[in-house]
Design a protein around this motif. Sequence first.
Motif, short mmCIF file in Angstrom:
data_model
loop_
_atom_site.label_atom_id
_atom_site.label_comp_id
_atom_site.label_asym_id
_atom_site.label_seq_id
_atom_site.Cartn_x
_atom_site.Cartn_y
_atom_site.Cartn_z
N ALA A 298 1.26 4.27 -3.03
CA ALA A 298 0.33 5.57 -2.32
C ALA A 298 1.52 6.40 -2.71
N SER B 22 3.76 10.56 2.33
CA SER B 22 3.24 11.18 0.63
C SER B 22 3.79 13.07 1.45
N SER C 281 0.86 -1.19 0.11
CA SER C 281 0.31 -0.28 0.29
C SER C 281 0.95 1.12 0.46
N THR D 98 -5.19 5.98 0.61
CA THR D 98 -5.54 4.63 0.77
C THR D 98 -4.83 3.47 0.02
N GLY D 99 -3.92 3.89 -1.38
CA GLY D 99 -2.85 2.98 -1.64
C GLY D 99 -3.74 2.65 -2.28
N VAL E 152 -4.61 8.75 -2.89
CA VAL E 152 -3.24 8.17 -2.52
C VAL E 152 -3.01 8.10 -0.97
N ASP F 227 1.19 5.60 4.64
CA ASP F 227 1.14 6.66 3.35
C ASP F 227 0.72 8.39 3.29
N GLU F 228 -0.26 8.95 3.99
CA GLU F 228 0.25 9.99 4.46
C GLU F 228 0.95 10.28 4.64
#
Length: 661
Positions: free
Chosen positions: A441, A529, A437, A457-458, A455, A525-526
Motif C-alpha cells: 500500500a 498512507s 499489505s 487494499t494493498g 491503495v 493501509d489508509e
Amino acid sequence: MIQAIGLTSAPRGDLPPAVDDLTFEARPGNVTVLHGPAAAGKTTALRLMLQLETGRGVALFRGRPLHRVPNPAREIGVLLGDVPGHPSRTARGHLRMLSAAAGVPADRADDVLDLVGLSGLADKQIGDLSRGMDRRLGMAAALLGDPHTLVLDEPTEGLAPREAAWLHGLLRGYAAQGGAVLITSRNSREVTRIADHVVTLHDGRLTADQEVADFARTRMRPRVAVCSPHADRLAALLIDESQRAHHASDPAIGRAIEVVRESGSRIAVYGSSCAAVGEAAFRHHILVHQLTDEVGDTASAAPLHRADGRPASAVAAAPEAVVVTSSEETVTHVDAHIDMTTSTISDIASHSTSRTPGGTAAVSDRDALSDTLTLPVIEMSTSVPHQALPVRSPLAERLVIPRLPAPGPAWPLRYELRRALSDGTGLLVAVVTLLVSLVLALLLARHGAAPTSRVVTGWPRQLPFPPAALGAGLLGSLAFGQEFRYPALAHERGAVPRRLGLLVAKLIVSAVAALALGAAVLAADEASSRLLFGPDAANALSDWPVFSLGWAGLLVGCAWAGVLAAGVFRSTAMGLAAVLAVPVVVMPLVQQVLAEPAARSLSGLPGRLRSSALIQWPSGIDQGVSVVLRLATQPVGGALTLSLAALVCAYVLTVLRHRAH
C-alpha cells in the motif's frame, strides 16, 4: 460393555486382511487386553471399532454403534499412538479445546491434569513433553469427558517401569469404578499384571479368549531369577550340567533347562528350581546375590513421583501389606509402589476393608489421604481374579460430570474458537499478511497513480489476488488442515452430525477471522498512507457499498475455499493451492466467458423480481440486488462462486462416501 462382532478389515491386495472375522466382548468393571505379537492386527481391530478403517463388522458400545452415539467423547476415551495435538499448544489449551468439543466445563481440564499429575506443567507446550508426560496427557484427554469406556493402543509402549506401573494403577482404578477398559499389548508379563480378560490374536484371527488366570497358566512359565557378578559363567555351567544329565537319563534331573540373559548380571533359568541352581553355584564357588522363584517379571519397587515435579506428601506409615477383601477371596500380595492423586488412589483402594484376623492393617480412611500419595500396588495372584467394590471419594465425585444432552450447535463453535485462539499459527499468518499489505500500500501511495481502492487494499495490478485474500485463504486452510495433521477428534469421525457441525463452525470462525483481517488491512493501509503522504494519498471512495461488499465477499470466499479444499484433500497445502487456483486457473476462464458478447443481459432483473414477489419489499433492496449482480458478474466474483460451488459438491460427496463405508 464393548461388543465386537465379525470385524474384518478391507483386503490389502494379494495379502490376507489384517483382521479377519474377529468377535469378542469387553465387559464393564474389567480390563480386557488384546494380546498378540507385532502385526497381529491389534491396532487395526481398534481402528475398525472406531470406524477409522474401512471393513466389515460392527462394534457396539453399550449396545450402540459409534455413529449413533450422540457425544462420543462422553462415551469413549481413546488414546491411539502419541497425543494428537499441535506441538506449540499448551497442555491446558489442548484439553480446554477438547472439553469444548465434549461439551464439558472448561475447568475440567485442570481437574484431569491434576488427576494425572501434570497440573504443574499445564502451561508447558505439548512438543516439549517427554514420552511419559505425553502418555499422562493422553490419559487426561481420554478421561476428559468421564467416559464409560477406555480404548488404548499400547499405552505403556516406550515407558519406564515406574511410569508403566502408574498407568496400570490408573486403569485398574478406572475399571474398579465400573468402567470398561480395552487395551492392546504384546508383553505377556504385562498382561498378567493388569488384565482381567485376555483376547489373543495371531495373523488377524482370534486364537484364544480366556480369563487372565487361564492365560497365565497356559502362557507363563515359572523360572528362577539369578543375580550374580559371574552370571555368564553360571549360565554356561547350568547348561552344561543339564545336557550331561539329560544324556545320562538321570530320572532326578534328567531334563534340559533354558537360560535367558536379561542383563549383565541377571539371568533367568527355566526348567529348574532355586535349590538346583543354588547347589550348582555352591559346587563351583560362584557368588550369588539373588536367587528367586518367579512367574514373569516384577515391577520396579521405586516410588513414582508426580511428573510435574511438585512435592509429594507421603503417608505417615505405609502398611506392609494392603489387603483387599471381598465376599469370596482375599489377596495379600504386594509388589511395587507408585504415586497417584487422591482420586486415583480412591479408585484403586476404595474397597470395603477391615483389620484381618492376622493383624494386617487395611486401608479404611480414604479422606485422610493427601493430594499425592505413595501406596503399594496390589499385584494379584494368577489364580485369583481382580475384584473391587466401587466406592468414590469426595474428590472423585467432584470429577464426575453429570450427564448432558446431545451436542448442541454451540459445542463445535466453542471448540473451533479455542482451537484458533490456542494456536499461534493463525496470529502469525495475520501479522505477516498485514505487514505485506502495508508495504504494498505504501509503495502504491508513493507512486501516486493507483486508485484509492488499490491503495487501501494493498493490491497492485500485477498480482491476481491481494495479500489479504491469500491470508484469509491460508487461515481457512489451517482450520481443517490441522484437523488431519493433528487429529484431536479422530475417534469422533464416525459421528457424522459432529462433522457437519464442525464444518459449519469452521466456516463461521474463518469468515469472522477473514473479515477482521480485512478490516485491519483497510484501517492500517489508509492510516499509514495518509500519515506518510498526506490526505490525498487515500481519497474517499465514491461507491463504498459496492467496494465494501466486494472486499468482504472476496475475503470470506477465499477463507471458505480454503476450509472446504482442506476438508476434501485433508491437507493445508492443498487448501491453499485451491485458493491460488481461483485467480490463476478459474478466473481466466470466467474472463473469457464474460468477454464474449451476450445477446441478453440481466438489466432490469431487480424490477422483475419486485413485480413477481408476493410481498412488496422496500425500495432499498433493489439497490442491494443490483450490487450483488455486479459483483457476481465480475471475473473475481464469478470465479469464487464457481470454485465454492465445486468444493461444496466435492465435500458432500466425500462425506457421503465416508458414510457408505
